[in-house]
Design an enzyme around this catalytic site. Sequence first.
Site, PDB file in Angstrom:
ATOM      1  CG  ASP A 118      27.050 -16.328  21.713  1.00  0.00           C
ATOM      2  OD1 ASP A 118      25.906 -16.643  22.122  1.00  0.00           O
ATOM      3  OD2 ASP A 118      27.399 -16.412  20.531  1.00  0.00           O
ATOM      4  CB  ILE A 119      23.044 -13.808  25.411  1.00  0.00           C
ATOM      5  CG1 ILE A 119      23.584 -12.378  25.554  1.00  0.00           C
ATOM      6  CG2 ILE A 119      21.983 -14.081  26.469  1.00  0.00           C
ATOM      7  CD1 ILE A 119      22.578 -11.277  25.253  1.00  0.00           C
ATOM      8  CE  LYS A 123      25.905 -18.679  18.378  1.00  0.00           C
ATOM      9  NZ  LYS A 123      26.036 -17.287  18.751  1.00  0.00           N
ATOM     10  CG  PHE A 159      16.064 -17.396  15.685  1.00  0.00           C
ATOM     11  CD1 PHE A 159      15.478 -17.864  16.848  1.00  0.00           C
ATOM     12  CD2 PHE A 159      15.281 -17.223  14.554  1.00  0.00           C
ATOM     13  CE1 PHE A 159      14.127 -18.153  16.896  1.00  0.00           C
ATOM     14  CE2 PHE A 159      13.920 -17.507  14.587  1.00  0.00           C
ATOM     15  CZ  PHE A 159      13.341 -17.974  15.758  1.00  0.00           C
ATOM     16  CE  LYS A 181      27.641  15.035  16.441  1.00  0.00           C
ATOM     17  NZ  LYS A 181      26.871  16.080  15.794  1.00  0.00           N
ATOM     18  CG  ASP A 223      28.657 -11.241  16.750  1.00  0.00           C
ATOM     19  OD1 ASP A 223      28.002 -11.868  17.603  1.00  0.00           O
ATOM     20  OD2 ASP A 223      28.565 -11.443  15.532  1.00  0.00           O
ATOM     21  CG  ASN A 239      21.325  -6.080  14.251  1.00  0.00           C
ATOM     22  OD1 ASN A 239      20.107  -6.174  14.249  1.00  0.00           O
ATOM     23  ND2 ASN A 239      22.051  -6.386  15.315  1.00  0.00           N
ATOM     24  N   GLY A 268      16.688 -17.448  22.070  1.00  0.00           N
ATOM     25  CA  GLY A 268      17.492 -16.275  21.705  1.00  0.00           C
ATOM     26  C   GLY A 268      17.187 -15.869  20.279  1.00  0.00           C
TER      27      GLY A 268
HETATM   28  O1  C5P Z   1      26.646 -16.117  16.138  1.00  0.00           O
HETATM   29  P1  C5P Z   1      25.356 -15.494  15.736  1.00  0.00           P
HETATM   30  O2  C5P Z   1      25.237 -14.065  16.153  1.00  0.00           O
HETATM   31  O3  C5P Z   1      24.995 -15.698  14.307  1.00  0.00           O
HETATM   32  O4  C5P Z   1      24.266 -16.337  16.566  1.00  0.00           O
HETATM   33  C1  C5P Z   1      22.928 -16.085  16.482  1.00  0.00           C
HETATM   34  C2  C5P Z   1      22.238 -16.638  17.708  1.00  0.00           C
HETATM   35  O5  C5P Z   1      23.026 -16.379  18.857  1.00  0.00           O
HETATM   36  C3  C5P Z   1      20.909 -15.966  17.960  1.00  0.00           C
HETATM   37  O6  C5P Z   1      20.070 -16.895  18.599  1.00  0.00           O
HETATM   38  C4  C5P Z   1      21.287 -14.826  18.891  1.00  0.00           C
HETATM   39  O7  C5P Z   1      20.206 -14.424  19.674  1.00  0.00           O
HETATM   40  C5  C5P Z   1      22.378 -15.455  19.704  1.00  0.00           C
HETATM   41  N1  C5P Z   1      23.420 -14.521  20.183  1.00  0.00           N
HETATM   42  C6  C5P Z   1      23.490 -14.204  21.511  1.00  0.00           C
HETATM   43  N2  C5P Z   1      24.462 -13.373  21.982  1.00  0.00           N
HETATM   44  C7  C5P Z   1      25.370 -12.851  21.142  1.00  0.00           C
HETATM   45  C8  C5P Z   1      25.334 -13.168  19.785  1.00  0.00           C
HETATM   46  C9  C5P Z   1      24.330 -13.999  19.324  1.00  0.00           C
HETATM   47  O8  C5P Z   1      22.640 -14.656  22.278  1.00  0.00           O
HETATM   48  N3  C5P Z   1      26.289 -12.044  21.638  1.00  0.00           N
END
Ligand code: C5P
Length: 421
Positions: A306-307, A342, A324, A287, A277, A209, A271
């Site tokens: 999701d961390i 979250k 964020f 390749k 995702d 991204n 974060g």
């Molecule tokens: O759900 P979304 O990606 O919009 O969430 C954004 C927040 O979640 C950010 O703080 C991002 O660092 C954290 N995040 C995460 N791990 C993921 C996806 C998002 O820590 N796999």
Amino acid sequence: MLKNKSILLVITGGIAAYKSLDLIRQYRKAGAAVKAIITKGGEQFVTPLSVSALCENQAYTDLWSLKDEVEMGHIRLSREADLIVVAPASADFTAKLAQGRADDLASTCLLASDKDILLAPAMNHKMWENPATQKNITTLQKRGVNIIGPENGEMACGETGLGRMSEPDTIFEETASYFRDRQRLTGLKVVVTSGPTHEPIDPVRYISNQSSGKQGHAIAEILSKWGAEVHLVSGPVSLPPPAEVQYYPVITANDMLNQVKALMTADIFIGVAAVADWRVKTPSDTKLKKAANAAPPRLEMSENTDILKYVSSAQNRPALVIGFAAETGNLMDKAKAKLKSKGCDWLLANDVTHTNNIFGSDENHVNLIKSEKNNEFSCEEWPRLSKKEVALRLAHEIANKFKRCEREGKDDKNLNLISTK
Ligand code: C5P
């Protein structure tokens, strides 16, 4: 607060230069070591002799001084300081600094320096109001230079307006507060994630991204400057790691998760990373090749952990967890829902409908949403600010939070109770 601190004072050309003598006296009285550079203009108002006598150090004036360059060198002069204070800062010197020019000792020193700068402008009010000066000041602020004043009042030229240099007492107070801030987060361990992640498709391609890492890196930098022990886990970015943070470069979301897990426990988790995702379930070892008349490859995806969610619900949950959220449209509702799902304490949300305004930019326009008691939220929209300024505001919020908790007599382990419920 200033004891044993080393201050490099730059005195440029302005009638207010005489007030710098009192400022030196105050710094010295507080136990700081002061070295001064006087520009050619500054020398019209104060003499090297009086400045040297008050500093109890030689005053520096000449870029081309053989003696100074052999003994000291302009690079060393800027490196040895804990902080650089420019007082008074003339319109000309402010312009030079904004443009990055280096045609005398003072400007060369500042260009060669990685130290923070407090700048106290002093000039005629028309010069101050001039769009050119205002643009220079904004440029410097965006770079993280702290501007003190100027004040309103009568000027040496007889006119009245905004442009008088702040009084030495005020500059002294701002200097003390700068050093105070440097200790506000001492003793706290912070883990920050930053940048994008790369999810491989094959050995040469990946899904990613537009995150540049600028916001996450700026947050890590300021928290570390304020005394926190900062661990920065960053996806691939083209930024250098900030000085004095412990840096862990990672590639994929899984790498990031494992690194964050390895760094737990912490007092604060932020974060900022734009973590992918999804990942490609089975990246190809070779390749992927186009073939005549063959359909494009189909990528089967798996969901990444999701961390932020993981950290928020971990047994060893940090006292303060901040996320964020980049959303397109209907920002506040989506952000509140995200904060809840979250399980974090605070969320900084921005609208990325016009992505070019945020991703990769030096500025950010965020809303700070805090989870309060009884399932309530508090929301605050911050103006569009540089990412460094957003980081600074967040540092203030964090420091105030931890101070409030201390006042309430809670130990660190109970901080999350105050943060969330
Ligand atoms: O759900 P979304 O990606 O919009 O969430 C954004 C927040 O979640 C950010 O703080 C991002 O660092 C954290 N995040 C995460 N791990 C993921 C996806 C998002 O820590 N796999």
